[in-house]
Write an enzyme that holds these catalytic residues in place. Structure first.
Site, PDB file in Angstrom:
ATOM      1  N   ARG A 113      41.628  22.958  49.463  1.00  0.00           N
ATOM      2  CA  ARG A 113      41.996  23.206  48.066  1.00  0.00           C
ATOM      3  C   ARG A 113      43.516  23.159  47.915  1.00  0.00           C
ATOM      4  O   ARG A 113      44.232  23.787  48.678  1.00  0.00           O
ATOM      5  CB  ARG A 113      41.520  24.588  47.612  1.00  0.00           C
ATOM      6  N   THR A 117      46.661  24.085  42.116  1.00  0.00           N
ATOM      7  CA  THR A 117      45.653  23.686  41.119  1.00  0.00           C
ATOM      8  C   THR A 117      44.250  24.177  41.493  1.00  0.00           C
ATOM      9  O   THR A 117      43.361  24.198  40.661  1.00  0.00           O
ATOM     10  CB  THR A 117      45.581  22.152  41.011  1.00  0.00           C
ATOM     11  N   ASP A 209      40.172  34.485  53.089  1.00  0.00           N
ATOM     12  CA  ASP A 209      40.159  33.052  53.387  1.00  0.00           C
ATOM     13  C   ASP A 209      39.270  32.805  54.615  1.00  0.00           C
ATOM     14  O   ASP A 209      39.607  33.183  55.739  1.00  0.00           O
ATOM     15  CB  ASP A 209      41.590  32.573  53.667  1.00  0.00           C
ATOM     16  N   ASP A 212      40.797  30.753  57.613  1.00  0.00           N
ATOM     17  CA  ASP A 212      41.790  31.530  58.375  1.00  0.00           C
ATOM     18  C   ASP A 212      41.115  32.603  59.218  1.00  0.00           C
ATOM     19  O   ASP A 212      41.528  32.851  60.357  1.00  0.00           O
ATOM     20  CB  ASP A 212      42.796  32.188  57.423  1.00  0.00           C
TER      21      ASP A 212
HETATM   22  C1  PRP Z   1      37.578  26.987  51.301  1.00  0.00           C
HETATM   23  C2  PRP Z   1      36.101  27.043  51.567  1.00  0.00           C
HETATM   24  C3  PRP Z   1      35.562  25.974  50.658  1.00  0.00           C
HETATM   25  C4  PRP Z   1      36.489  26.059  49.475  1.00  0.00           C
HETATM   26  C5  PRP Z   1      35.775  26.775  48.367  1.00  0.00           C
HETATM   27  O1  PRP Z   1      38.181  25.950  51.983  1.00  0.00           O
HETATM   28  O2  PRP Z   1      35.770  26.864  52.909  1.00  0.00           O
HETATM   29  O3  PRP Z   1      35.580  24.682  51.229  1.00  0.00           O
HETATM   30  O4  PRP Z   1      37.641  26.813  49.901  1.00  0.00           O
HETATM   31  O5  PRP Z   1      36.538  26.795  47.214  1.00  0.00           O
HETATM   32  P1  PRP Z   1      36.101  26.029  45.891  1.00  0.00           P
HETATM   33  O6  PRP Z   1      34.665  26.321  45.658  1.00  0.00           O
HETATM   34  O7  PRP Z   1      37.009  26.640  44.847  1.00  0.00           O
HETATM   35  O8  PRP Z   1      36.390  24.565  46.073  1.00  0.00           O
HETATM   36  P2  PRP Z   1      39.767  25.762  52.013  1.00  0.00           P
HETATM   37  O9  PRP Z   1      40.212  24.906  50.875  1.00  0.00           O
HETATM   38  O10 PRP Z   1      40.428  27.099  52.117  1.00  0.00           O
HETATM   39  O11 PRP Z   1      39.997  24.901  53.315  1.00  0.00           O
HETATM   40  P3  PRP Z   1      39.861  25.350  54.858  1.00  0.00           P
HETATM   41  O12 PRP Z   1      38.413  25.702  55.106  1.00  0.00           O
HETATM   42  O13 PRP Z   1      40.278  24.137  55.595  1.00  0.00           O
HETATM   43  O14 PRP Z   1      40.775  26.523  55.078  1.00  0.00           O
HETATM   44  N1  URA Z   2      37.969  29.913  49.866  1.00  0.00           N
HETATM   45  C1  URA Z   2      37.946  30.988  50.695  1.00  0.00           C
HETATM   46  O1  URA Z   2      38.050  30.862  51.916  1.00  0.00           O
HETATM   47  N2  URA Z   2      37.783  32.199  50.129  1.00  0.00           N
HETATM   48  C2  URA Z   2      37.669  32.384  48.799  1.00  0.00           C
HETATM   49  O2  URA Z   2      37.518  33.529  48.344  1.00  0.00           O
HETATM   50  C3  URA Z   2      37.713  31.246  47.974  1.00  0.00           C
HETATM   51  C4  URA Z   2      37.860  30.014  48.542  1.00  0.00           C
END
Ligand code: PRP
Ligand code: URA
Length: 218
Positions: A113, A117, A209, A212
């Site tokens: 994400r 945005t 997160d 993380d």
């Molecule tokens: C997180 C999660 C989803 C997304 C959900 O990923 O694992 O893929 O956010 O959010 P949304 O429904 O608003 O799109 P992130 O973008 O943090 O990436 P990562 O898993 O690589 O840390």
């Molecule tokens: N992605 C995450 O990892 N946690 C949240 O709460 C939303 C998006």
């Protein structure tokens, strides 16, 4: 089955109410839960959710010789499943599902994400072929705005994927609505529906997160 259909019997959104799943999700939420335990819990929850989400896999009778006699007995039919984690956090769920379905093929969709945005940015997509003949299980612990989930399903459908199940551990109402409205044919399996998103599009109360916490990054 310990799952409840959210919008009514004809609909495709299922929430798990199994006490083991709920208990383990509560442990995940705790900020004192460290990386090792967090990863273990994600794997266990994925396995329990996978058991429920795969309740309708097709069976066919095959001939097996027992030590006593030959019999016809049911085994999973059709092409092997495709498990598709959304990177990064979805990776944490893969081993829980493959413990149930060891011959499944594994695809990957890379998406993150944009911090400002909150829109998803795709950076990788590799799916097992032929994708159109497989039941596809998309894995992501978090369904927040629904942007990543929707775009991941778009990518799979654009490559011919048809029978898609989306398995997430925690979902916000906004994300469920978005994914279900854009892809009403996709079965969505949810461990717990949380209250809302905050101004940073994080799920409340959520677990922070997911990526993380699984990988120990910050
Ligand atoms: C997180 C999660 C989803 C997304 C959900 O990923 O694992 O893929 O956010 O959010 P949304 O429904 O608003 O799109 P992130 O973008 O943090 O990436 P990562 O898993 O690589 O840390
Ligand atoms: N992605 C995450 O990892 N946690 C949240 O709460 C939303 C998006």
């Amino acid at each position: 089955m310990a799952i409840e259909n959210v919008y009514g019997p004809e609909d495709n959104v299922f929430v798990m109410d199994h006490p083991l799943i709920q208990h383990k999700i509560s442990l995940l939420r705790d900020k004192k839960t460290g990386t090792n335990e967090f990863r273990q819990l994600v794997e266990e929850i994925a396995m329990l959710m996978g058991y429920e989400a795969l309740h309708d896999l097709p069976l066919e009778d095959r001939e097996i010789e027992t030590p006593i006699e030959t019999c016809m007995t049911p085994m999973i039919a059709g092409k092997k499943l495709a498990i598709v984690p959304i990177l990064r956090a979805g990776l944490g769920m893969v081993s829980g599902i493959t413990a149930l379905t060891p011959t499944a093929k594994i695809g990957h969709i890379g998406m993150y994400r944009n911090e400002k945005t909150h829109e998803p940015v795709e950076y990788f997509c590799k799916l097992p072929s032929p994708i159109e003949l497989r039941t596809i299980v998309v894995l992501d612990p978090m369904l927040a705005t629904g942007g990543s989930g929707c775009d991941a399903v778009d990518l799979i459908k654009a490559r011919g994927g048809r029978k898609i199940k989306f398995v997430c551990i925690i979902a916000a109402p906004e994300g469920i609505k978005k994914l279900h409205e854009r892809h009403p044919d996709v079965e969505i399996y949810i461990g717990h529906v949380d209250r809302e998103l905050n101004e940073n599009a994080y799920i409340c109360p959520g677990l922070g997160d997911a990526g993380d916490r699984i990988f120990g990054t910050k």
